[in-house]
Design an enzyme around this catalytic site. Structure first.
Site, PDB file in Angstrom:
ATOM      1  N   TYR B 440       0.661  -1.240   0.002  1.00  0.00           N
ATOM      2  CA  TYR B 440      -0.013  -0.040   0.070  1.00  0.00           C
ATOM      3  C   TYR B 440       0.664   1.295   0.157  1.00  0.00           C
ATOM      4  O   TYR B 440       1.894   1.413   0.394  1.00  0.00           O
ATOM      5  CB  TYR B 440      -1.037   0.003   0.902  1.00  0.00           C
ATOM      6  CG  TYR B 440      -0.941  -0.044   2.450  1.00  0.00           C
ATOM      7  CD1 TYR B 440       0.590  -0.002   3.057  1.00  0.00           C
ATOM      8  CD2 TYR B 440      -1.930  -0.211   3.503  1.00  0.00           C
ATOM      9  CE1 TYR B 440       0.421   0.172   4.472  1.00  0.00           C
ATOM     10  CE2 TYR B 440      -1.782  -0.211   4.769  1.00  0.00           C
ATOM     11  CZ  TYR B 440      -0.459  -0.103   5.382  1.00  0.00           C
ATOM     12  OH  TYR B 440      -0.445   0.018   6.501  1.00  0.00           O
ATOM     13  N   GLU B 441       0.313   2.459  -0.384  1.00  0.00           N
ATOM     14  CA  GLU B 441       0.923   3.571  -0.511  1.00  0.00           C
ATOM     15  C   GLU B 441       2.090   3.434  -1.660  1.00  0.00           C
ATOM     16  O   GLU B 441       2.973   4.332  -1.654  1.00  0.00           O
ATOM     17  CB  GLU B 441       1.349   4.221   0.659  1.00  0.00           C
ATOM     18  CG  GLU B 441       0.499   4.341   1.805  1.00  0.00           C
ATOM     19  CD  GLU B 441      -0.918   4.970   1.655  1.00  0.00           C
ATOM     20  OE1 GLU B 441      -1.083   5.362   0.563  1.00  0.00           O
ATOM     21  OE2 GLU B 441      -1.636   4.814   2.317  1.00  0.00           O
TER      22      GLU B 441
END
Lengths: 590, 590
Positions: B440-441
């Site tokens: 994620y990110e």
């Protein structure tokens, strides 16, 4: 849900083209081997069973898990029926002796089927897995009565087996085990103690379960030389071979685990349970290690199977999912974006998996083929060589295939991005399931000590010498595309032998050098062994030519360019010695 | 259950001794900085809160998970109360502007507290995490009214923030996004579309939630240049700042994930939801990236926090668990076996974790310190340099800390053996939780492209030049024990600059060379950066001397001997070029 199709083309290529299994089988059977037609039919049938029966139960098995209630374990929906189909299809006794009702097919064929099972449904596969190990132990050291009474029902698939080693205070260190065995005076023993992490220790697939239990006789010497092996059935079996009342071998609870949730991992309480001694008193570890070695190869196959399923799904997703344009400009201008597979970094992750699988398949089947040769060759030297090679390759196969399975599942999840982290696509289950494989049947660290300590130092490197000589011959005679890899491989193999000797020299002065080198030495050995497997594959695929060869060649080139350089770090670590590990006082670790 | 004690000694050493944060803070505040006493008290208080309030909720949070019913998310027991204590303790506005009600402490201090939160309870930490990012975006591009209306309640902890980027068909490729924003004529917009993987998109910790949503205005250009950013509150807020009726921003479901089960990962359906444009039309990505960069550093800190907790527990187990004798003979003859920590391979796994943590802490805090300098320095050149360094270090920190966290949790599980795979000891939860951080990110692959593509090529390597020059200076002036590492580090840093240039040269001819080099180049850069962090640490610990220095020196020696050689494989992979990845036709992958 994740898909699975048995990779029959590459399986057959590895076994028959690269390893020449057909002629080996024929020779082992005195010229009268199982025909290739028959073996091909077995593999086709195995593919059908695994794709259609076991694979669809993988996700539901994970979600349901095993239930434990009032001492009983209920396996997930469909598991019992699948087991019955497995038995009906003759898979339970596939490689077992004909006089026990088995089909006595080669172990290497059994290995291919196992790979399929492990791809299709790892958890389900743990139930028959240990039956195979128990079969090997019973075959090797059981009395005729024990074989007739306990082995036959296992071969027929009516009962399953377990191996009961671990206790709460002892895992790798079996010398500490406390379970007791008291002679009852009638030829039986009363076994008392607690075993943990017992795979398939209790379940609802069969009527009876045969536990092979390590325990100490009264007055047995301390440590590993005072351990004996006992057969302890869930339901008692009398001298006449009749199954009777419930034995005092009860499952106390099952573990809640990261993965393989459909495999029952049991705490087993033996409370003066009735058992039979198998093999000689105080020599139980030897009997157990027959089973353990089988199990270690089987766990290597689990790693291979998981890699295959992870790769198939990551590849399909990479071809399907549209995301960003290729750096060199649109490849699918008709679509809103290009498929993931146009991106170099996605290809790096896919090729890493592909190379691990194709190299690993040759290497793992190779080890399994040595089992057949070691058991069945008419030639004593051939049997000894096969045994040496098998002993040498087993820790490499077990550790590498499982460590690389963890890595492979990691890459598969990355290819899926956020979708790799949610249950829907099945990649996270593969990653959770894979995580046990570097732990059970001896952690990677234990495999590494087995390799450098026992297989190299104690046995004076017999297996390595055979293997290195074989690689040397291969390199000397490699032609065509294979020759391009021979120079690198040949030089590395010489370096390998030299590095091995240098560890021996250092260890003679300081035994910690062995432990300090072990894991890096194993990885180093593993990456070279896999390079050899791929170079061999190219040598054979170039005969076939076409797309198959193009693919094999590209995979091998990728491996030699981008994976094989990993040996450098492992060599540096080995050469750096033990001081950098041992000098820090334990109080100063934090 | 796994334990956690905030490693205050090493945290302070990294921030104050190695990075000289105290004098930097003082200079940034014109000589009138927060005193060290105050900062120390904040860290002590943070340790107490995290150890006593958040850490005990980590396991129960994992087991309960979030519940979703009738559009509402219920967080696990204790989460809401812990959040209230967090707010009452002033932690929500720790680094936020004073005029918004925050305490305006340095971001680097906030980073230390974040590391503690991530060790204590990663899932819980995801709720305030995105508030911090939203704060940064609102601060930077919000109007005064928007700040007063939306930022203030976030700073006060009454509301939380989210970032809504991903849609079902677009993750990394935001250019594909379809969510629409129609002007309502009254200055507001109607946002319609579906967003997925929205962390904390719905929960029960606060009364309102401020979604920052990427969407397209009518007639916006296609691709990333037609994306605008909108504030969409869960409960509508009128122009007078009053909270009113429920907005049409509903959670449709939550994901079932491998880990961070107590963090609500939501599908968010916006159905003509009322929103406000923030920043300029079609420049929404820039506004979102303010938030994203903050979030990337925050995820790097998650990796660090997970490593710390994994290590603490693995170390305790290794000291406690008795298993086998040392290869050099019994070390605890009074006991039935020696503790695991006597074994070289166990020490290898522990030291790997220790080195990753201690190097990672310096490197990560270092990046966070650049945020303070970039925001608050009076000197323009200093601000620019800090910004260049920050941009350069962010992908390295995000990717390395998360990748190494996965590895670290792996080692921690191995040290525990079978006990590492069951829920009881907590190691498997850390491994599952860690697995999201490389995704994620922005996945590791995306970080790698950001580093080589944007931070190196587009920005002409400004950050690398500054960093390499600084390492050069450090090496030239290193004395004592630190000098021993300077030679290796200096040579590697020169090689790094050369390797970077060679990629640039190849990429000028073939853009795929960038993608083919990216991930290996990132790891290569990361391992050198961490070597520098450790060498700096030795340079400072030798001033202090004693056990602390002995430990730091041994850790650094281990890293240089056994971890830093990993650069060789990454260098080889980079140098091998793109052909070995790109040549295979996608049809031949399998």
């Amino acid at each position: 849900m994740s898909r699975y199709t048995a990779p029959l083309t590459d399986m057959r290529f590895a076994l028959f083209d690269v390893l020449g299994a057909e002629s080996i089988f024929t020779a082992l059977n005195g010229g009268d081997g199982h025909t290739r037609d028959l073996l091909d039919a077995v593999l086709d049938e195995g593919a059908r069973f695994n794709e259609q029966v076991l694979a669809p139960l993988n996700k539901t098995g994970d979600q349901e898990g095993c239930k434990f209630e009032a001492g009983k374990v209920t396996t997930p929906k469909g598991f019992k029926e699948a087991y019955q189909q497995f038995v009906d299809g003759g898979w339970a006794g596939l490689t077992a002796p004909a006089d026990m009702g088995g089909q006595e097919l080669p172990e290497a064929i059994g290995a291919v089927i196992k790979e399929m099972i492990d791809s299709a449904n790892l958890s389900w596969g743990t139930y028959p897995l240990l039956s195979h190990g128990a079969t090997e132990s019973l075959k090797a050291i059981g009395t005729d009565w024990q074989k007739e009474t306990f082995l036959k029902p296992i071969v027929e698939g009516r009962w399953t087996g377990t191996m009961c080693l671990t206790e709460p205070h002892c895992g790798s260190d079996l010398g500490l085990l406390k379970t007791k065995a008291e002679p009852a005076g009638d030829g039986t023993y009363r076994i008392s103690g607690t075993k943990i992490f017992i795979t398939a220790g209790e379940h609802d697939l069969t009527d009876n379960i045969v536990h092979l239990v390590l325990a100490r006789l009264p007055d047995a010497p301390a440590g590993t030389r005072g351990i004996s092996l006992f057969i302890v059935p869930k339901f008692k079996v009398n001298q006449a071979g009749q199954t009777g009342e419930r034995n005092a071998a009860y499952c106390g609870s099952i573990e809640h685990k990261m993965g393989i949730k459909a495999s029952a991992t049991c705490v087993m309480n033996f409370d003066a349970a009735e058992g039979y001694l198998i093999g000689e008193p105080n020599k139980g570890l030897a009997g157990m290690f027959i089973m353990m070695n089988t199990a270690r190869l089987a766990v290597g196959l689990q790693g291979l199977g998981l890699m295959e399923r992870a790769y198939q799904n990551a590849l399909a997703y990479a071809k399907d999912r549209l995301q960003m344009r290729a750096l060199t400009g649109p490849k699918r201008p008709d679509k809103p974006a290009d498929p993931l597979i146009v991106h170099p970094d996605i290809r790096r992750m896919l090729l890493t998996q592909k190379a691990f699988i194709e190299a690993g398949r040759v290497l793992t089947y190779r080890a399994c083929l040595q089992v057949d040769i070691a058991h069945r060759s008419q030639n004593e030297q051939e049997r000894k060589n096969a045994d040496d090679l098998l002993g040498f390759l087993t820790p490499i196969v077990k550790a590498m295939m499982t460590e690389l399975a963890v890595e492979c599942c990691y890459h598969a999840q990355q290819v899926f991005g956020g979708h790799g982290y949610i249950q829907e696509w099945g990649m996270e289950q593969l990653a959770r399931d894979a995580r046990i494989t570097t732990i059970y049947e001896g952690t990677t660290g234990i495999q590494a000590l087995d390799l450098i300590g026992r297989k190299i130092m104690q046995l004076q490197g017999a297996g390595l010498r055979l293997f290195a000589a074989e690689i040397g011959e291969f390199c000397a005679s490699a032609t065509g595309d294979a020759a391009a890899f021979a120079a690198t491989l040949g030089a590395l193999t010489q370096e390998w032998v030299g590095l091995t000797q240098s560890i021996g020299a250092k260890a003679a002065k300081n035994p910690d050098e062995l432990g300090a080198a072990a894991t890096d030495y194993l990885f180093y050995s593993g990456y070279i062994s896999m390079a050899y497997a791929l170079a061999q594959s190219v040598a054979k695929s170039q005969v076939r030519g076409g797309d198959f060869h193009t693919s094999k060649l590209a995979t091998t080139r990728f491996y030699f360019d981008r994976i094989l350089p990993r040996v450098a770090q492992h060599k540096a670590a080995v050469q750096s010695g033990a001081d950098n590990l041992m000098q820090l006082d334990e109080a100063l670790f934090g």
